[in-house]
Write a protein that holds these residues in place. Structure first.
Motif, PDB file in Angstrom:
ATOM      1  N   ILE A  89       2.202   0.602 -12.981  1.00  0.00           N
ATOM      2  CA  ILE A  89       1.673   1.249 -11.776  1.00  0.00           C
ATOM      3  C   ILE A  89       2.080   2.713 -11.830  1.00  0.00           C
ATOM      4  CG2 ILE A  89       1.633   1.257  -9.264  1.00  0.00           C
ATOM      5  CD1 ILE A  89       2.612  -1.644  -9.323  1.00  0.00           C
ATOM      6  N   THR A  90       1.162   3.569 -12.178  1.00  0.00           N
ATOM      7  CA  THR A  90       1.487   4.997 -12.301  1.00  0.00           C
ATOM      8  C   THR A  90       1.489   5.664 -10.930  1.00  0.00           C
ATOM      9  OG1 THR A  90      -0.820   5.660 -12.557  1.00  0.00           O
ATOM     10  CG2 THR A  90       0.396   5.055 -14.566  1.00  0.00           C
TER      11      THR A  90
ATOM     12  N   GLY B 275      -2.637  -4.279  -7.596  1.00  0.00           N
ATOM     13  CA  GLY B 275      -4.002  -4.762  -7.786  1.00  0.00           C
ATOM     14  C   GLY B 275      -4.883  -3.724  -8.448  1.00  0.00           C
ATOM     15  N   ALA B 276      -4.717  -2.448  -8.050  1.00  0.00           N
ATOM     16  CA  ALA B 276      -5.518  -1.381  -8.651  1.00  0.00           C
ATOM     17  C   ALA B 276      -5.181  -1.201 -10.121  1.00  0.00           C
ATOM     18  CB  ALA B 276      -5.288  -0.074  -7.895  1.00  0.00           C
ATOM     19  N   ALA B 277      -3.887  -1.284 -10.456  1.00  0.00           N
ATOM     20  CA  ALA B 277      -3.469  -1.134 -11.856  1.00  0.00           C
ATOM     21  C   ALA B 277      -4.025  -2.271 -12.713  1.00  0.00           C
ATOM     22  CB  ALA B 277      -1.947  -1.084 -11.934  1.00  0.00           C
ATOM     23  N   LEU B 278      -3.934  -3.494 -12.224  1.00  0.00           N
ATOM     24  CA  LEU B 278      -4.426  -4.639 -12.995  1.00  0.00           C
ATOM     25  C   LEU B 278      -5.943  -4.592 -13.154  1.00  0.00           C
ATOM     26  CD1 LEU B 278      -2.148  -7.441 -11.472  1.00  0.00           C
ATOM     27  CD2 LEU B 278      -2.000  -6.450 -13.769  1.00  0.00           C
ATOM     28  N   ASP B 279      -6.635  -4.109 -12.131  1.00  0.00           N
ATOM     29  CA  ASP B 279      -8.091  -3.983 -12.232  1.00  0.00           C
ATOM     30  C   ASP B 279      -8.483  -3.000 -13.340  1.00  0.00           C
ATOM     31  OD1 ASP B 279      -8.536  -5.785 -10.238  1.00  0.00           O
ATOM     32  OD2 ASP B 279      -8.854  -4.290  -8.656  1.00  0.00           O
ATOM     33  N   LYS B 280      -7.606  -2.004 -13.577  1.00  0.00           N
ATOM     34  CA  LYS B 280      -7.877  -1.014 -14.633  1.00  0.00           C
ATOM     35  C   LYS B 280      -7.329  -1.469 -15.983  1.00  0.00           C
ATOM     36  CE  LYS B 280      -6.034   2.473 -12.288  1.00  0.00           C
ATOM     37  NZ  LYS B 280      -5.609   3.847 -11.919  1.00  0.00           N
TER      38      LYS B 280
ATOM     39  N   GLU C 109      -3.812   7.133  -5.413  1.00  0.00           N
ATOM     40  CA  GLU C 109      -5.195   6.725  -5.168  1.00  0.00           C
ATOM     41  C   GLU C 109      -5.258   5.575  -4.173  1.00  0.00           C
ATOM     42  OE1 GLU C 109      -6.637   5.609  -8.945  1.00  0.00           O
ATOM     43  OE2 GLU C 109      -6.519   7.625  -9.817  1.00  0.00           O
ATOM     44  N   THR C 110      -4.316   4.659  -4.321  1.00  0.00           N
ATOM     45  CA  THR C 110      -4.358   3.433  -3.519  1.00  0.00           C
ATOM     46  C   THR C 110      -3.993   3.688  -2.069  1.00  0.00           C
ATOM     47  OG1 THR C 110      -3.712   2.192  -5.489  1.00  0.00           O
ATOM     48  CG2 THR C 110      -3.533   1.060  -3.372  1.00  0.00           C
ATOM     49  N   VAL C 111      -2.915   4.437  -1.860  1.00  0.00           N
ATOM     50  CA  VAL C 111      -2.451   4.642  -0.484  1.00  0.00           C
ATOM     51  C   VAL C 111      -3.043   5.897   0.134  1.00  0.00           C
ATOM     52  CG1 VAL C 111      -0.318   3.390  -0.925  1.00  0.00           C
ATOM     53  CG2 VAL C 111      -0.348   5.866  -1.184  1.00  0.00           C
ATOM     54  N   ASP C 112      -3.802   6.667  -0.657  1.00  0.00           N
ATOM     55  CA  ASP C 112      -4.522   7.838  -0.154  1.00  0.00           C
ATOM     56  C   ASP C 112      -3.593   8.859   0.472  1.00  0.00           C
ATOM     57  OD1 ASP C 112      -7.140   8.594   2.230  1.00  0.00           O
ATOM     58  OD2 ASP C 112      -6.792   9.364   0.206  1.00  0.00           O
ATOM     59  N   ARG C 113      -2.436   9.061  -0.170  1.00  0.00           N
ATOM     60  CA  ARG C 113      -1.511  10.105   0.279  1.00  0.00           C
ATOM     61  C   ARG C 113      -0.923  10.780  -0.938  1.00  0.00           C
ATOM     62  NH1 ARG C 113       2.655   7.777   4.651  1.00  0.00           N
ATOM     63  NH2 ARG C 113       3.348   9.939   4.583  1.00  0.00           N
ATOM     64  N   ALA C 114      -0.955  12.100  -0.945  1.00  0.00           N
ATOM     65  CA  ALA C 114      -0.394  12.841  -2.073  1.00  0.00           C
ATOM     66  C   ALA C 114       1.117  12.749  -2.061  1.00  0.00           C
ATOM     67  CB  ALA C 114      -0.818  14.302  -2.004  1.00  0.00           C
TER      68      ALA C 114
END
Length: 449
Positions: free
Chosen positions: A241-242, A231-236, A248-253
């Motif tokens: 999906i990089t 969803g984040a990739a499509l919004d951009k 960014e999405t799952v908030d874990r490095a």
């Protein structure tokens, strides 16, 4: 399962518009053949196959089953597949919200369905370990008389959380953790299939690897993270999906850790060396990296058991029992709670007094044996329990230690070539100081002093 107007409407809406439900729901298997992993439970003729009517006419009915395994590996999914595939009446309860009243209502409904319509009932009871003994007792008549076929799911060891009478009347099926290959196949199906993401985005290897680490063997978590990242990739406006998008999405490095490559061994080595060096904080750091990367907790526990003998030994004789207990606990509970047990053991081992004498002693003894320094067993130590042994001089002159004061007899035990050889050289660290005093006195007594 027993349908109501709201459930039926929701299912109908999902069939008409697959995008209406979460990805994890849309990708639920529709048949046993679509189930990810658990091949050992899905062989022809297995209890689950019989539950959905694939018994091939076998006169043996389907048994009640208890599904045991960590979250997110398919317990509820298996029950869902049975509900879709079976022609039996299917009822679902959760031990979190249901009580004896609800159980009795299901049993009474099952008896009416069996007597009035000849319809068998399958009861799926999730989180059965949350039921009290009395609540579990209420299931016994229905299971024993086959008024219902029970499918119970639990994340806790059923030998501790399920009453013995119910356990003895059911088949215990242990679900195995999903492998990376299992989850990788599931993610790729979700990317490609129309009921999933329908090819709207692609997932490069580094982003896929990070999703697998984030999932930690949990299929539901993997699909939820994939859906959020897509969803984040499509919004951009991106068709890929990089790794950055996933982070960014799952908030874990993304932790640099390859469970099949150098990082696997490097981080495991650093954990053990930090314990050996008594740096508890560094040890916890490396432990956290392994946990966060989804390392098999049983592998970590095995390394801790080795460390307890290799680096602590008799300086703290409680270290090995503690590490073994931790390994047993980890095998029973799995992640995420196993992280607490691994932390407990790591801290204790890192702060324990250290001695490697168990390591150096067996190393020196093995080196001599492999170099050919052995020799014959002294005649008085040889087996004397067979006819003719005495004539050969075997067991003659042996002094039974319990017959002498202090239970230490002055006699030779090692072969002639090794008589007087010392392998164990105790330290004065921790509890081993006691052994250092004892061993010298024992050696003196053995020499006849």
């Amino acid at each position: 399962m027993e349908p109501d107007l709201f459930t039926a409407a929701a299912e109908e809406r999902l069939e008409k518009d697959p995008s209406a439900g979460p990805l994890a729901v849309r990708m639920r298997p529709r048949t046993l053949d679509e189930v990810v992993g658990q091949r050992h439970l899905l062989r022809p003729g297995s209890p689950l196959r019989r539950l959905v009517g694939e018994s091939g006419g076998s006169p043996a009915g389907a048994s009640s089953v208890i599904l045991w395994g960590p979250p997110g590996i398919g317990k509820t999914t298996l029950a869902y597949v049975v509900s879709r595939a079976t022609e039996k009446r299917f009822v679902e309860l959760s031990a979190i919200t249901a009580g004896v009243k609800e159980v009795r209502a299901v049993i009474e409904g099952a008896r009416r369905a069996a007597g009035g319509y000849g319809k068998e009932t399958v009861l799926f009871l999730d989180e059965i370990h949350r039921f009290s003994k009395a609540q579990q007792d209420s299931l016994l008549p229905a299971v024993e008389n086959r008024w219902v076929t029970l499918i119970a799911a639990t994340t806790e060891n059923p030998y501790f959380s399920v009453i013995s009478p119910l356990l003895s009347r059911s088949l215990l099926l242990t679900l195995e953790p999903l492998t990376d290959d299992d989850l990788r196949g599931l993610l790729r199906r979700a990317l490609d299939e129309e009921r999933g993401l329908g090819g709207a985005v692609t997932l490069p290897e580094d982003a896929e690897a990070h999703l697998l680490r984030v999932a930690g063997g949990d299929a539901r978590r993997a699909l939820t993270a994939l859906e959020a990242a897509a969803g984040a990739a499509l919004d951009k406006g991106e068709a890929e999906i990089t790794l950055a998008t996933v982070e960014e999405t799952v908030d874990r490095a993304a932790v640099t850790y390859d469970r099949d490559g150098d990082q696997h061994y490097d981080v495991a080595s650093a954990l053990i060396k930090s314990i050996r060096g008594s740096d508890v904080d560094a040890a916890l750091h490396y432990l956290a990296r392994m946990i966060d990367a989804g390392e098999d907790p049983r592998f970590i526990a095995r390394r801790l058991m080795i460390s307890a003998s290799e680096d602590i030994g008799l300086a703290d004789p409680t270290a090995l029992p503690l590490a073994v207990a931790a390994a047993q606990a980890v095998a029973m509970i799995g992640f995420p709670e196993a992280a607490l047990t691994l932390s407990h053991a790591t801290i204790a081992l890192a702060l324990a007094p250290k001695s490697n004498t168990a390591t150096t002693a067996i190393g020196a003894a093995l080196a001599d044996v492999r170099a050919g320094l052995a020799g014959s067993v002294p005649p008085h130590l040889r087996d004397g329990h067979y006819k003719g042994a005495a004539a050969l001089g075997h067991a003659q002159g042996y002094v039974y230690p319990h017959d002498v004061p202090g239970a230490i007899a002055a006699q030779q035990y090692a072969p002639d070539a090794l008589h007087g050889k010392r392998y164990y050289e105790p330290t004065r660290y921790g509890a081993e100081a006691r052994y250092a005093d004892v061993v010298e006195k024992v050696r003196e007594r053995l020499r006849g002093g």
